[in-house]
Design an enzyme around this catalytic site. Structure first.
Site, PDB file in Angstrom:
ATOM      1  CE  LYS A 163      -6.944  -1.052   2.913  1.00  0.00           C
ATOM      2  NZ  LYS A 163      -5.577  -1.537   3.242  1.00  0.00           N
ATOM      3  CG  ASP A 181      -1.939  -1.094   1.259  1.00  0.00           C
ATOM      4  OD1 ASP A 181      -1.636  -2.194   0.755  1.00  0.00           O
ATOM      5  OD2 ASP A 181      -3.037  -0.864   1.794  1.00  0.00           O
ATOM      6  CE  LYS A 240      -5.152   2.152   2.577  1.00  0.00           C
ATOM      7  NZ  LYS A 240      -3.958   1.539   3.206  1.00  0.00           N
TER       8      LYS A 240
END
Length: 293
Positions: free
Chosen positions: A238, A139, A202
């Protein structure tokens, strides 16, 4: 400005009017409670990235955190486990060593998280070290400074290099939507990340800026849908930062279902980054207060 990056973004038809986006979101989630069922709650639980990103994290605390995920399979064998454990990159090997259960990924933040303010070479090296330590998911935060300056080639080149250093691990690109603020910025950043090899988009880091919002999620999911229609590539979504209640999670589930469809409603393509949500959701599934994690 005209270059291939700005030209690609300019072709998008994703909605960027903030008021119109808010209206669309309100319409989609107005009946979110109708989605509440034991099966849906279990699906959402199975999409959680169980997260510890604290200054006080240590090999001992992260090992204990991981052990709870192992224990979950023993104590709640009738329920699906979380999707992944998310930690700082220096703890990838700890999680890899301690984690015994199958089907739980090892996610780490990387590349100068949460600000993305370090040398590109450091970002690439940190990612490579995390993968070597056992990380199956990475991430990273998009370079917002370069993005806001309009230096989109630099943004994309950097993401491309990080993607390469992921090898077979999946790359989740964090847009930090609370800093981007507008639907226009969120759309533009989404498209750049998608065409730079992101496996997931995300929302947020949960550090320093407002976390996930339904409006940001709407724009990101619409970009993922448009990208899928143009390329055939499925990219995940996400939500992260402040998603702590079952009701919150159900609203994001509703958005993904309505915009992207049933194919996205599994942990290969839908995640929620959370620490508090897991216990709240588990309590609603079992019908009694749970403080398992």
């Amino acid at each position: 400005m005209s270059d291939k990056y700005h030209d690609t973004v300019a072709k998008s038809t994703v909605l960027t009017d903030d008021a119109a986006v808010a209206e669309k979101v309100a319409k989609i989630v107005e009946n979110y409670a109708a989605e509440r069922s034991p099966e849906v709650l279990k699906t959402i639980f199975n999409c959680i990235d169980l997260t510890t990103l604290n200054t006080t994290d240590s090999p001992v605390s992260v090992a204990k955190f991981t052990e709870r995920v192992n224990d979950f399979e023993t104590e709640h064998g009738d329920l699906p486990n979380v999707a992944a454990i998310c930690v700082y990159p220096n703890f990838a090997q700890v999680v890899s060593t301690v984690l015994d259960v199958s089907n739980v990924g090892i996610a780490t933040v990387s590349a100068g998280f949460p600000t993305s303010q370090t040398f590109p070479e450091v970002k690439v090296a940190e990612t490579a070290l995390a993968v070597e330590g056992g990380a199956t998911e990475i991430d990273v935060v998009i370079n917002l400074g370069n993005f806001l300056d309009g230096d989109w080639q630099e943004v994309c080149d950097e993401l491309d290099e990080i993607k390469h250093s992921c090898r077979g691990s999946r790359l989740k690109v964090i847009l930090e939507t609370g800093a981007l603020k507008t639907a226009q910025n969120i759309r533009d950043a989404s498209i750049l990340a998608l065409y730079s090899g992101a496996d997931f988009l995300k929302t947020s880091t949960g550090k320093g800026y407002p976390g996930a919002s339904l409006e940001a999620a709407y724009v990101m999911c619409e970009c993922i849908k448009e990208y899928y229609e143009q390329t055939g590539n499925m990219v995940g979504f996400k939500a992260s930062g402040g998603v702590s209640t079952t009701d919150d999670a159900l609203k994001y589930y509703c958005l993904v279902k309505n915009i992207l469809g049933e194919k996205w409603l599994n942990n290969s393509y839908f995640r929620i980054g959370a620490s508090r949500l897991a216990n709240n959701l588990l309590s609603d599934i079992t019908g009694q207060e749970e403080k398992f994690f």
